[in-house]
Design a protein around this motif. Structure first.
Motif, PDB file in Angstrom:
ATOM      1  N   PHE A  60      34.492   9.230  -3.228  1.00  0.00           N
ATOM      2  CA  PHE A  60      35.915   8.942  -3.294  1.00  0.00           C
ATOM      3  C   PHE A  60      36.099   7.812  -4.298  1.00  0.00           C
ATOM      4  O   PHE A  60      35.139   7.123  -4.652  1.00  0.00           O
ATOM      5  CB  PHE A  60      36.471   8.536  -1.917  1.00  0.00           C
ATOM      6  N   ILE A  61      37.310   7.636  -4.781  1.00  0.00           N
ATOM      7  CA  ILE A  61      37.556   6.574  -5.740  1.00  0.00           C
ATOM      8  C   ILE A  61      37.505   5.241  -4.994  1.00  0.00           C
ATOM      9  O   ILE A  61      38.262   4.998  -4.063  1.00  0.00           O
ATOM     10  CB  ILE A  61      38.907   6.771  -6.447  1.00  0.00           C
ATOM     11  N   GLY A  62      36.590   4.396  -5.435  1.00  0.00           N
ATOM     12  CA  GLY A  62      36.301   3.145  -4.744  1.00  0.00           C
ATOM     13  C   GLY A  62      34.916   3.138  -4.131  1.00  0.00           C
ATOM     14  O   GLY A  62      34.432   2.091  -3.692  1.00  0.00           O
ATOM     15  N   ASP A  63      34.268   4.300  -4.112  1.00  0.00           N
ATOM     16  CA  ASP A  63      32.891   4.412  -3.627  1.00  0.00           C
ATOM     17  C   ASP A  63      31.983   3.572  -4.532  1.00  0.00           C
ATOM     18  O   ASP A  63      31.917   3.799  -5.741  1.00  0.00           O
ATOM     19  CB  ASP A  63      32.484   5.890  -3.681  1.00  0.00           C
ATOM     20  N   PRO A  64      31.227   2.595  -3.993  1.00  0.00           N
ATOM     21  CA  PRO A  64      30.373   1.751  -4.844  1.00  0.00           C
ATOM     22  C   PRO A  64      29.165   2.492  -5.407  1.00  0.00           C
ATOM     23  O   PRO A  64      28.528   2.002  -6.340  1.00  0.00           O
ATOM     24  CB  PRO A  64      29.937   0.621  -3.908  1.00  0.00           C
ATOM     25  N   GLN A  65      28.831   3.657  -4.859  1.00  0.00           N
ATOM     26  CA  GLN A  65      27.771   4.526  -5.389  1.00  0.00           C
ATOM     27  C   GLN A  65      26.413   3.820  -5.491  1.00  0.00           C
ATOM     28  O   GLN A  65      25.678   4.002  -6.470  1.00  0.00           O
ATOM     29  CB  GLN A  65      28.162   5.104  -6.748  1.00  0.00           C
TER      30      GLN A  65
END
Length: 323
Positions: A244-249
């Protein structure tokens, strides 16, 4: 030339529309103009377009939480989608679906689904309706590698074989089920092989190659439409953004995304191929880029200007039950 120019230009336009749409959705989300979560499909455009480009409005698709690309590929109105994602009353679902629940029955899009593995059983129902009514329409469900271990999906695969349903199971293996690597979670070397064990034809394809994916989909569509039952496809693709957008990955390797964008960008691969073969010119595709950017800019402007739902009149409208 094995593909006419109109087909190639349509494919490129649709892939580019998905890419620019997703990039702008990310920007608008970060600006606070999109409520809820956004799951972008950047990098996976070729699978959506190759799958849907030859489907009709009466063919059914079911999508996932990462469903913007499938919706655009199936012909959903881009401006209506942007309004919906922004939660506006003039959106495709009157602002009640948002990013993860876009649907347009007129285009054969029965809905994105925030439940992992939730779309495959629904598409079985659509396929069963088609078979029962003798319409020759087909259903295609999209699911990620993360959906492949869900009991609903495994039951759907078996059910489709037992009833010989015209259902194509498209598994987009982008390497991650949220943050869990597919090479760990699947428990097998080949999802295509595992799907074949259910008793249906199953193929693996490089999902970053539009043309290879299109050819596989054509075989699957012909199989299902001819009444020969279900078909499964594992398309290996790549997710440029987080779950999702904001996922630090933090689960991804150093330079993994940078290298993926350099070497596995399906739109770049498409452009390189058609230019090399002399099928399209750079000028033709560049002109499409300009038009697509203008379209998405219009979608954003109209979305921002569109009215919000009225709690007094809209809250209980279009629901099945009132309590």
């Amino acid at each position: 030339m094995p593909y006419d120019s109109a087909f190639l230009l349509r494919a490129y336009r649709t892939m580019k529309t998905i890419r620019i749409f997703e990039e702008r959705c990310i920007k608008e989300f970060e600006a606070g103009n999109v409520p809820g979560f956004v799951h972008a499909s950047n990098g996976q455009e070729s699978v959506a377009v190759a799958s849907c480009i030859s489907l009709s409005d009466t063919d059914i698709i079911g999508s996932t939480h990462r469903g913007h690309g499938h919706s655009i590929a199936k012909g959903c109105d881009v401006i209506g989608m942007m309004k919906e994602i922004m939660g506006k009353s003039t959106g495709l679902c009157k602002g009640k679906g948002g990013s993860m629940h876009i649907a347009d029955f007129d285009k054969g899009m029965i809905g994105a689904n925030a439940i992992v593995g939730g779309g495959q059983p629904l598409c079985n129902g659509a396929a069963l309706a088609s078979k029962t009514l003798g319409t020759k329409d087909i259903a295609m469900s999209f699911g990620g590698d993360g959906s492949a271990n869900q009991g609903t999906v495994l039951e759907s695969l078996n059910f489709a074989v037992v009833l010989k349903l015209p259902h194509i199971f498209m598994f987009e293996n982008n390497g991650y089920g949220e943050g869990t690597g597919a090479n760990y979670a699947l428990g097998c070397d080949s999802l295509a092989d595992r799907n074949r064990a259910f008793g249906m034809p199953s193929e693996f394809v490089d999902g970053t190659d539009f043309f290879a994916t299109y050819e596989v989909c054509q075989r699957a569509i012909a199989h299902a439409r001819n009444g020969d039952g279900p078909y499964a496809i594992e398309a290996e693709t790549v997710r440029f953004d987080g779950h999702f957008i904001g996922d630090p990955q933090l689960y991804r390797g150093k330079d993994e995304i940078k290298l993926a964008k350099k070497n596995r960008d399906c739109i770049k691969i498409f452009r390189d191929r058609v230019l090399k073969e002399g099928w399209l010119t750079a000028e033709e595709m560049d002109a499409i880029d300009v038009e697509v950017i203008a379209l998405i800019e219009t979608a954003v402007k109209e979305g921002l200007a569109a009215p919000n739902p009225d709690p007094e009149t809209d809250l209980m409208a279009d629901v099945y039950c009132s309590y």
